[in-house]
Design an enzyme around this catalytic site. Structure first.
Site, PDB file in Angstrom:
ATOM      1  N   GLU A 146      16.341   4.789   2.864  1.00  0.00           N
ATOM      2  CA  GLU A 146      16.436   4.468   1.440  1.00  0.00           C
ATOM      3  C   GLU A 146      15.621   5.491   0.660  1.00  0.00           C
ATOM      4  O   GLU A 146      14.526   5.851   1.062  1.00  0.00           O
ATOM      5  CB  GLU A 146      15.839   3.063   1.268  1.00  0.00           C
ATOM      6  N   CYS A 262       4.295   5.081  -0.459  1.00  0.00           N
ATOM      7  CA  CYS A 262       5.223   5.888   0.353  1.00  0.00           C
ATOM      8  C   CYS A 262       4.700   7.278   0.685  1.00  0.00           C
ATOM      9  O   CYS A 262       4.379   7.565   1.834  1.00  0.00           O
ATOM     10  CB  CYS A 262       6.566   5.981  -0.340  1.00  0.00           C
TER      11      CYS A 262
HETATM   12  C1  UGA Z   1       8.959   8.212  -3.420  1.00  0.00           C
HETATM   13  C2  UGA Z   1      10.188   9.121  -3.379  1.00  0.00           C
HETATM   14  O1  UGA Z   1      10.291   9.833  -4.609  1.00  0.00           O
HETATM   15  C3  UGA Z   1      11.442   8.298  -3.162  1.00  0.00           C
HETATM   16  O2  UGA Z   1      12.573   9.143  -3.063  1.00  0.00           O
HETATM   17  C4  UGA Z   1      11.285   7.497  -1.877  1.00  0.00           C
HETATM   18  O3  UGA Z   1      12.406   6.657  -1.642  1.00  0.00           O
HETATM   19  C5  UGA Z   1      10.047   6.616  -1.991  1.00  0.00           C
HETATM   20  O4  UGA Z   1       8.894   7.436  -2.225  1.00  0.00           O
HETATM   21  C6  UGA Z   1       9.906   5.863  -0.704  1.00  0.00           C
HETATM   22  O5  UGA Z   1       9.651   6.487   0.325  1.00  0.00           O
HETATM   23  O6  UGA Z   1      10.151   4.652  -0.692  1.00  0.00           O
HETATM   24  P1  UGA Z   1       7.882   6.629  -5.289  1.00  0.00           P
HETATM   25  O7  UGA Z   1       6.776   6.401  -4.319  1.00  0.00           O
HETATM   26  O8  UGA Z   1       8.480   5.451  -5.997  1.00  0.00           O
HETATM   27  O9  UGA Z   1       9.102   7.359  -4.556  1.00  0.00           O
HETATM   28  O10 UGA Z   1       7.323   7.582  -6.413  1.00  0.00           O
HETATM   29  P2  UGA Z   1       7.538   9.089  -6.897  1.00  0.00           P
HETATM   30  O11 UGA Z   1       8.310   9.087  -8.142  1.00  0.00           O
HETATM   31  O12 UGA Z   1       7.993   9.955  -5.800  1.00  0.00           O
HETATM   32  O13 UGA Z   1       6.024   9.470  -7.256  1.00  0.00           O
HETATM   33  C7  UGA Z   1       5.034   9.509  -6.228  1.00  0.00           C
HETATM   34  C8  UGA Z   1       3.711   9.922  -6.787  1.00  0.00           C
HETATM   35  O14 UGA Z   1       3.735  11.295  -7.133  1.00  0.00           O
HETATM   36  C9  UGA Z   1       3.256   9.194  -8.048  1.00  0.00           C
HETATM   37  O15 UGA Z   1       1.884   8.869  -7.899  1.00  0.00           O
HETATM   38  C10 UGA Z   1       3.461  10.212  -9.149  1.00  0.00           C
HETATM   39  O16 UGA Z   1       2.577  10.027 -10.214  1.00  0.00           O
HETATM   40  C11 UGA Z   1       3.186  11.507  -8.410  1.00  0.00           C
HETATM   41  N1  UGA Z   1       3.823  12.701  -9.013  1.00  0.00           N
HETATM   42  C12 UGA Z   1       5.174  12.790  -9.105  1.00  0.00           C
HETATM   43  C13 UGA Z   1       3.031  13.755  -9.447  1.00  0.00           C
HETATM   44  O17 UGA Z   1       1.780  13.704  -9.356  1.00  0.00           O
HETATM   45  N2  UGA Z   1       3.629  14.867  -9.970  1.00  0.00           N
HETATM   46  C14 UGA Z   1       4.976  14.973 -10.075  1.00  0.00           C
HETATM   47  O18 UGA Z   1       5.439  16.021 -10.554  1.00  0.00           O
HETATM   48  C15 UGA Z   1       5.767  13.914  -9.635  1.00  0.00           C
END
Ligand code: UGA
Length: 435
Positions: A146, A262
């Site tokens: 997923e 994640c």
């Molecule tokens: C992540 C993946 O993006 C999903 O594709 C995956 O399904 C999911 O993990 C999972 O394994 O279940 P998620 O944990 O919901 O999704 O969040 P993200 O949007 O990936 O963000 C992760 C972290 O990275 C957040 O703390 C966000 O603030 C940080 N982030 C994101 C940054 O610091 N910089 C960015 O440019 C993008």
């Protein structure tokens, strides 16, 4: 199609409701009675935009129900396992106790021809091991990772950017693919790309994707360290390199780095698994990705100290945001909370606010002080730290907020504020990777 969903957390609850929306007859099972009760009443047990509406709509069709009784999965043809795989305490490896328990519990209820579909993120090799346990049951195992993002889970589940099936070789694999194609008929008809592969590849796709995303974030955060040492600006750098389509601007937002349930645990579990496989060198870069990420939190505490002329002891610090990202109430490995807790431990009086995550944050860090609004948190503050980029924090009016704080010092932990506007309103503006 009659479907069961085992485990109704961030993944399973959305999946169950979405499968109903796609036209199926779904039973969602969870051991947590309170969660099942909430879901059955159409209440999302966690904050996820659009989930309540999706749930209510799905429940009114009469084709969705929730139960704590696993025996009710009998009669379903496809069983999705959506339980969590957290990091083991004191180790990098993933804890598979929930996956193993779910598979063991499901086994006696399977019928000939059933499909057991693993959606949990697992170390490569898990599906092959679990498939052995299915021998003789007449059921087939598929691994169907997923990729939903919290905060966008409904959209990502109904309209995924790709589908991946890890299937066994030969006829069982072909049959399994045909059944899953029926389950996902609607997104497939919309043109969602499908990759059919073996178990190991499907398992690796998931952790490889998350490792890539984590690496991209740590790359830009490493550049932020260089920017800090040279007086350059990481946001301009990200914009400029992002115009190269091979690089792309997405996931190049420098700041406090990644957290959540994640990315951090997935890269660690991946390293642990590579070690078991004797290829730890292949992933040694992920150790650096993890270190860069954790260093950002330390650097933010240092920055708070810097703007407070060398000491945060006794200073009131408002932390805007507790969730690991906006549009979520999830505080697992939240950079915002980790920085807040560190500053509190180092003698500051920290007041945290968040539009959705205060209850979860309080459970984890009861010693922190919590405020309902940014305004309340910032009242009398010596420093305001924007730690999670919720829309309402991005839109804060620097002129108005200046009227409630004690000292006009703003730390932009996500590089989302306009430095000029804040400086013009008399604030000392500091951010990670910016002049
Ligand atoms: C992540 C993946 O993006 C999903 O594709 C995956 O399904 C999911 O993990 C999972 O394994 O279940 P998620 O944990 O919901 O999704 O969040 P993200 O949007 O990936 O963000 C992760 C972290 O990275 C957040 O703390 C966000 O603030 C940080 N982030 C994101 C940054 O610091 N910089 C960015 O440019 C993008």
């Amino acid at each position: 199609m009659r479907i069961s969903v085992i485990g109704c957390g961030y993944l399973g609850a959305v999946h169950a409701a979405a499968m109903t929306q796609l036209g199926h007859d779904v039973v969602g099972v969870d051991i947590d009675e309170a969660k099942v009760e909430a879901l059955a009443a159409g209440r999302a047990p966690f904050y996820e935009p659009g989930l309540s509406d999706l749930l209510t709509g799905a429940l009114t069709t009469g084709r969705l129900r929730f139960t704590t009784d696993l025996a009710e999965i009998a009669g379903a043809r496809v069983h999705f396992v959506c339980v969590g795989t957290p990091q083991k305490r004191g180790e990098f490896a993933a804890d598979l106790k929930y996956v193993d328990a779910a598979f063991a519990a499901v086994l006696p209820h399977l019928s000939d021809g059933d499909l057991l579909v693993g959606k949990s993120t697992v170390p490569v090799g898990t599906a092959e091991r679990l498939a052995v346990d299915l021998t003789g049951s007449g059921a087939t195992l598929v691994w169907n990772p997923e990729f939903l993002r919290e905060g966008l889970a409904v959209q990502d589940t109904l309209h995924p950017n790709r589908l991946v099936y890890g299937v066994p070789a030969g006829m069982p694999g072909e049959n399994a693919t045909a059944v899953l194609n029926e389950v996902y008929a609607a997104p497939l008809a919309d043109g969602v790309p499908l990759v059919v592969t073996d178990y190991a590849t499907a398992e690796l796709v998931k952790v490889a994707a998350n490792s890539f995303l984590a690496t991209k974030i740590s790359f830009i955060n490493a550049m932020a360290e260089l920017c800090e040492a040279t007086g350059a600006d990481v946001t301009g750098l990200a914009e400029a390199i992002g115009y190269d389509e091979r690089i792309g601007r997405k996931f190049l937002n420098a700041g406090l780095g990644f957290g959540g349930g994640c990315l951090p645990k997935d890269i660690r579990a991946f390293m642990a698994r590579a070690g078991e496989l004797g290829v730890d060198q292949a992933l040694s870069f992920l150790r650096e990705v993890d270190s860069i990420n954790m260093r950002r939190r330390v650097r933010m505490v240092d920055l708070a100290r810097e703007v407070c002329n060398g000491s945060i002891v006794g200073r009131r610090i408002a932390v805007l945001g507790a969730a690991f990202k906006p549009n979520s109430d999830d505080v697992r490995d939240s950079p915002a909370l980790s920085v807040a807790a560190q500053m509190q431990l180092q003698g500051a009086h920290v007041v945290v606010t968040d539009p959705q995550a205060i209850d979860n944050a309080r459970l984890k860090w009861p010693d922190l002080t919590f405020a309902e609004t940014a305004q309340d948190a910032a009242t009398g503050a010596d420093v305001v730290l924007l730690a999670t980029e919720w829309e309402q924090y991005r839109e804060l009016d620097p002129v108005q907020l200046a009227t409630v704080v004690r000292e006009k010092r703003i730390l932009d932990g996500r590089n989302v504020l306009d430095p000029e506007a804040w400086r013009a309103a008399g604030w000392t503006y500091r951010a990670l990777g910016r002049r």
